[in-house]
Motif scaffolding. Structure first.
Motif, PDB file in Angstrom:
ATOM      1  N   VAL A  37      28.258 -11.084  13.014  1.00  0.00           N
ATOM      2  CA  VAL A  37      29.214 -10.153  12.416  1.00  0.00           C
ATOM      3  C   VAL A  37      28.733  -9.851  11.008  1.00  0.00           C
ATOM      4  O   VAL A  37      28.683 -10.748  10.164  1.00  0.00           O
ATOM      5  CB  VAL A  37      30.641 -10.744  12.400  1.00  0.00           C
ATOM      6  CG1 VAL A  37      31.633  -9.702  11.888  1.00  0.00           C
ATOM      7  CG2 VAL A  37      31.034 -11.223  13.784  1.00  0.00           C
ATOM      8  N   GLY A  38      28.348  -8.598  10.754  1.00  0.00           N
ATOM      9  CA  GLY A  38      27.856  -8.198   9.436  1.00  0.00           C
ATOM     10  C   GLY A  38      26.355  -7.967   9.447  1.00  0.00           C
ATOM     11  O   GLY A  38      25.595  -8.807   9.939  1.00  0.00           O
ATOM     12  N   ARG A 133      16.815  -3.861  -2.975  1.00  0.00           N
ATOM     13  CA  ARG A 133      17.691  -4.196  -1.838  1.00  0.00           C
ATOM     14  C   ARG A 133      17.500  -3.240  -0.678  1.00  0.00           C
ATOM     15  O   ARG A 133      17.321  -3.684   0.463  1.00  0.00           O
ATOM     16  CB  ARG A 133      19.162  -4.225  -2.276  1.00  0.00           C
ATOM     17  CG  ARG A 133      20.096  -4.595  -1.132  1.00  0.00           C
ATOM     18  CD  ARG A 133      21.571  -4.538  -1.497  1.00  0.00           C
ATOM     19  NE  ARG A 133      22.377  -5.140  -0.452  1.00  0.00           N
ATOM     20  CZ  ARG A 133      22.832  -4.476   0.596  1.00  0.00           C
ATOM     21  NH1 ARG A 133      22.573  -3.200   0.762  1.00  0.00           N
ATOM     22  NH2 ARG A 133      23.560  -5.096   1.516  1.00  0.00           N
ATOM     23  N   GLN A 156      31.911  -1.055  13.724  1.00  0.00           N
ATOM     24  CA  GLN A 156      32.639  -2.090  14.488  1.00  0.00           C
ATOM     25  C   GLN A 156      33.178  -3.132  13.522  1.00  0.00           C
ATOM     26  O   GLN A 156      32.476  -4.080  13.180  1.00  0.00           O
ATOM     27  CB  GLN A 156      31.696  -2.775  15.470  1.00  0.00           C
ATOM     28  CG  GLN A 156      31.037  -1.858  16.457  1.00  0.00           C
ATOM     29  CD  GLN A 156      32.018  -1.405  17.519  1.00  0.00           C
ATOM     30  OE1 GLN A 156      32.852  -2.179  17.957  1.00  0.00           O
ATOM     31  NE2 GLN A 156      31.933  -0.136  17.892  1.00  0.00           N
ATOM     32  N   GLY A 292      25.428 -16.963   4.300  1.00  0.00           N
ATOM     33  CA  GLY A 292      25.481 -16.060   3.144  1.00  0.00           C
ATOM     34  C   GLY A 292      26.829 -16.082   2.444  1.00  0.00           C
ATOM     35  O   GLY A 292      27.500 -17.123   2.359  1.00  0.00           O
ATOM     36  N   GLY A 305      22.105 -14.999  -4.656  1.00  0.00           N
ATOM     37  CA  GLY A 305      22.941 -14.537  -3.530  1.00  0.00           C
ATOM     38  C   GLY A 305      22.109 -14.222  -2.298  1.00  0.00           C
ATOM     39  O   GLY A 305      22.391 -14.714  -1.199  1.00  0.00           O
ATOM     40  N   ALA A 306      21.074 -13.421  -2.458  1.00  0.00           N
ATOM     41  CA  ALA A 306      20.238 -13.060  -1.302  1.00  0.00           C
ATOM     42  C   ALA A 306      19.392 -14.253  -0.861  1.00  0.00           C
ATOM     43  O   ALA A 306      19.198 -14.483   0.336  1.00  0.00           O
ATOM     44  CB  ALA A 306      19.343 -11.879  -1.661  1.00  0.00           C
TER      45      ALA A 306
HETATM   46  C1  LIG Z   1      26.211  -2.365   0.084  1.00  0.00           C
HETATM   47  C2  LIG Z   1      25.879  -3.610  -0.707  1.00  0.00           C
HETATM   48  C3  LIG Z   1      25.057  -3.511  -1.858  1.00  0.00           C
HETATM   49  C4  LIG Z   1      24.725  -4.654  -2.589  1.00  0.00           C
HETATM   50  N1  LIG Z   1      23.898  -4.512  -3.676  1.00  0.00           N
HETATM   51  C5  LIG Z   1      23.497  -5.611  -4.346  1.00  0.00           C
HETATM   52  C6  LIG Z   1      22.575  -5.524  -5.429  1.00  0.00           C
HETATM   53  O1  LIG Z   1      22.123  -4.455  -5.771  1.00  0.00           O
HETATM   54  N2  LIG Z   1      22.194  -6.655  -6.088  1.00  0.00           N
HETATM   55  C7  LIG Z   1      22.675  -7.891  -5.700  1.00  0.00           C
HETATM   56  O2  LIG Z   1      22.288  -8.906  -6.293  1.00  0.00           O
HETATM   57  N3  LIG Z   1      23.560  -8.018  -4.676  1.00  0.00           N
HETATM   58  C8  LIG Z   1      23.982  -6.906  -3.980  1.00  0.00           C
HETATM   59  N4  LIG Z   1      24.845  -7.035  -2.925  1.00  0.00           N
HETATM   60  C9  LIG Z   1      25.326  -8.370  -2.576  1.00  0.00           C
HETATM   61  C10 LIG Z   1      24.287  -9.138  -1.820  1.00  0.00           C
HETATM   62  O3  LIG Z   1      23.705  -8.334  -0.811  1.00  0.00           O
HETATM   63  C11 LIG Z   1      24.895 -10.370  -1.208  1.00  0.00           C
HETATM   64  O4  LIG Z   1      25.563 -11.116  -2.193  1.00  0.00           O
HETATM   65  C12 LIG Z   1      23.870 -11.327  -0.634  1.00  0.00           C
HETATM   66  O5  LIG Z   1      22.715 -10.667  -0.225  1.00  0.00           O
HETATM   67  C13 LIG Z   1      24.450 -12.041   0.566  1.00  0.00           C
HETATM   68  O6  LIG Z   1      24.384 -11.181   1.677  1.00  0.00           O
HETATM   69  P1  LIG Z   1      25.340 -11.314   2.927  1.00  0.00           P
HETATM   70  O7  LIG Z   1      24.573 -10.723   4.078  1.00  0.00           O
HETATM   71  O8  LIG Z   1      25.853 -12.685   3.074  1.00  0.00           O
HETATM   72  O9  LIG Z   1      26.603 -10.429   2.564  1.00  0.00           O
HETATM   73  P2  LIG Z   1      26.738  -8.853   2.360  1.00  0.00           P
HETATM   74  O10 LIG Z   1      25.503  -8.290   1.774  1.00  0.00           O
HETATM   75  O11 LIG Z   1      28.022  -8.647   1.643  1.00  0.00           O
HETATM   76  O12 LIG Z   1      26.864  -8.277   3.855  1.00  0.00           O
HETATM   77  C14 LIG Z   1      28.044  -8.425   4.641  1.00  0.00           C
HETATM   78  C15 LIG Z   1      28.069  -7.320   5.690  1.00  0.00           C
HETATM   79  O13 LIG Z   1      29.159  -7.555   6.578  1.00  0.00           O
HETATM   80  C16 LIG Z   1      29.852  -6.350   6.802  1.00  0.00           C
HETATM   81  N5  LIG Z   1      31.244  -6.700   7.160  1.00  0.00           N
HETATM   82  C17 LIG Z   1      32.200  -7.190   6.332  1.00  0.00           C
HETATM   83  N6  LIG Z   1      33.336  -7.435   7.021  1.00  0.00           N
HETATM   84  C18 LIG Z   1      33.086  -7.080   8.302  1.00  0.00           C
HETATM   85  C19 LIG Z   1      33.876  -7.103   9.505  1.00  0.00           C
HETATM   86  N7  LIG Z   1      35.154  -7.548   9.515  1.00  0.00           N
HETATM   87  N8  LIG Z   1      33.326  -6.662  10.680  1.00  0.00           N
HETATM   88  C20 LIG Z   1      32.011  -6.225  10.684  1.00  0.00           C
HETATM   89  N9  LIG Z   1      31.231  -6.186   9.575  1.00  0.00           N
HETATM   90  C21 LIG Z   1      31.757  -6.619   8.400  1.00  0.00           C
HETATM   91  C22 LIG Z   1      29.708  -5.596   5.487  1.00  0.00           C
HETATM   92  O14 LIG Z   1      29.903  -4.213   5.636  1.00  0.00           O
HETATM   93  C23 LIG Z   1      28.277  -5.953   5.074  1.00  0.00           C
HETATM   94  O15 LIG Z   1      27.335  -5.041   5.598  1.00  0.00           O
HETATM   95  C24 LIG Z   1      25.224  -5.931  -2.174  1.00  0.00           C
HETATM   96  C25 LIG Z   1      26.037  -6.028  -1.019  1.00  0.00           C
HETATM   97  C26 LIG Z   1      26.357  -4.887  -0.274  1.00  0.00           C
HETATM   98  C27 LIG Z   1      27.219  -5.023   0.984  1.00  0.00           C
END
Ligand SMILES: Cc1cc2nc3c(=O)[nH]c(=O)nc-3n(C[C@H](O)[C@H](O)[C@H](O)COP(=O)(O)OP(=O)(O)OC[C@H]3O[C@@H](n4cnc5c(N)ncnc54)[C@H](O)[C@@H]3O)c2cc1C
Length: 374
Positions: A37-38, A133, A156, A292, A305-306
């Motif tokens: 999911v995500g 990114r 979704q 994450g 974070g990444a």
């Molecule tokens: C659009 C965007 C831009 C970012 N830009 C930066 C940046 O420039 N620099 C930086 O340091 N960090 C940025 N971040 C944050 C960074 O990407 C995250 O902190 C880190 O990479 C962890 O990633 P993650 O995959 O755990 O979470 P995230 O990157 O937040 O991804 C979570 C994904 O899950 C999806 N999602 C959420 N809820 C639901 C649901 N109920 N059902 C289905 N899908 C869902 C979201 O749309 C998202 O695509 C950004 C995040 C996003 C979403």
């Protein structure tokens, strides 16, 4: 020194396990179905790892398309090694740039200390990297395309985690994770810190990198691509876009110039947030794992974070590949044991650094930082 040796040994063990897991899995065929999911960095990297391990993977993403949005990620050597094990190291290195020579400064430009980038590089044998990114997201998507077979379903939004039909459910749905709430309740909640981060890309290379710490605010600049500079600013949450330039007026060159030369319409603002209290587990012991931000959203101060999302994704998929579908609970336990404490330590460190950097009386802070090796 002993710690460094231990870390190196652990890294070597992980590399060996990664190779064994991939080889092992090619043979045992004990695979299953997974729903992620995500489709952020964590979700896409998990899909890559599971797909390579032979699992049938579906990814649900609430957005109708992946936005080419965001600025840059710092990729620590440990996260680079995780990308190597996921088969993405080359794709990263093609576009990423090394981060070196960064300093911590006062608003008047006086250097207080050096960021420990060269020390990290000496220890790891490779530099900290910065990558855009959007490029990293595209590289993950391209790898999924190349591997084939992963179904990425846009538009979704998951609302009912119990309704998911799969052997393994991966909650990679970010800080407001619906999977986390469904499995672990609402005790671990999103907390704001009263600070907002503004991020952007300037269309020129400043050549001056690192962070400048002022009174309750700071400004950072890093390389990201030839001809561009990644910048970020942290200010009290009430600061408006107009107020942002004013908040850094009078700071050393090129801080005001960087803000003046970028179009405010391209600036991105988000609240500094983290999860508190920390989760007691990243897995539910049966079929669910969080990766994450869903598991350990942190402030961006350490730029991890990444990195932590990539480390989670690689550790989870390595454990799943090694144990197979029939021993999924053991795989989940192994993932939790490898990642939870480590990620939560990083989150705590980042939060502590946030408090330190945004101190309202910076004299003591600056004196302490000035004691660090230059
Ligand atoms: C659009 C965007 C831009 C970012 N830009 C930066 C940046 O420039 N620099 C930086 O340091 N960090 C940025 N971040 C944050 C960074 O990407 C995250 O902190 C880190 O990479 C962890 O990633 P993650 O995959 O755990 O979470 P995230 O990157 O937040 O991804 C979570 C994904 O899950 C999806 N999602 C959420 N809820 C639901 C649901 N109920 N059902 C289905 N899908 C869902 C979201 O749309 C998202 O695509 C950004 C995040 C996003 C979403």
């Amino acid at each position: 020194m002993q710690n460094e040796q231990n870390e190196q040994n652990e890294q070597n063990d992980r590399d060996r396990q990664g190779e064994q897991a991939t080889r092992h899995n090619d043979g045992h065929g004990d695979t299953g179905t997974a729903v992620g999911v995500g489709a952020g960095v964590g979700g896409l990297a998990t899909a890559v790892g599971l797909c390579r391990a032979g699992w049938a993977v579906r990814v649900l993403e609430r957005r109708t398309a992946l936005e080419h949005y965001g600025t840059a990620f710092g990729i620590h050597p440990t996260a680079q090694a995780a990308l190597d094990r996921l088969g993405l190291g080359e794709a990263l290195r093609v576009r990423a740039v090394p981060y070196r020579g960064a300093k911590i400064r006062r608003p008047d430009g006086t250097v207080l200390a050096a960021l420990p980038l060269e020390r990290i590089e000496r220890k790891a044998g490779r530099p900290e990297l910065l990558v855009s990114r959007p490029y990293l997201i595209d590289a993950l998507l391209a790898e999924l395309d190349r591997l084939g077979g992963v179904h990425l379903a846009y538009g979704q939004r998951l609302t009912d985690a119990d309704a998911l039909d799969a052997d393994l459910v991966v909650g990679a749905d970010g800080i407001h994770s619906a999977v986390r709430t469904a499995r672990f309740g609402a005790r671990s909640r999103v907390r704001t810190l009263g600070t907002a981060a503004w991020i952007g890309i300037a269309g020129f290379e400043t050549g001056v990198y690192g962070e400048t710490w002022g009174d309750g605010r700071f400004f950072g600049m890093t390389p990201v691509e030839p001809g561009r500079t990644n910048w970020y600013a942290a200010v009290p949450a009430a600061t408006t876009a107009d107020g942002l330039r004013a908040a850094f007026a009078g700071w050393h060159d090129p801080v005001p110039r960087t803000l003046a030369d970028t179009d405010p319409a391209t600036w991105i603002r988000y609240e500094m947030r983290h999860l508190h209290p920390a989760l007691p587990a990243f897995v539910d012991g049966r079929r669910t794992a969080l990766v994450g931000d869903a598991a350990h959203a942190m402030t961006p101060n350490l730029g991890q974070g990444a990195c932590t999302a990539l480390l989670d994704a690689e550790a989870l998929t390595r454990a799943v590949a090694a144990h197979g579908r029939s021993k999924l609970p053991a795989a989940l336990r192994a993932y939790d044991a490898e990642r939870r404490r480590s990620a939560q330590r990083v989150a705590l460190g980042s939060r502590t650094l946030h408090r330190f950097v945004t101190a309202r009386r910076p004299a003591l802070r600056d004196a302490l930082v000035g004691l660090l090796p230059g």
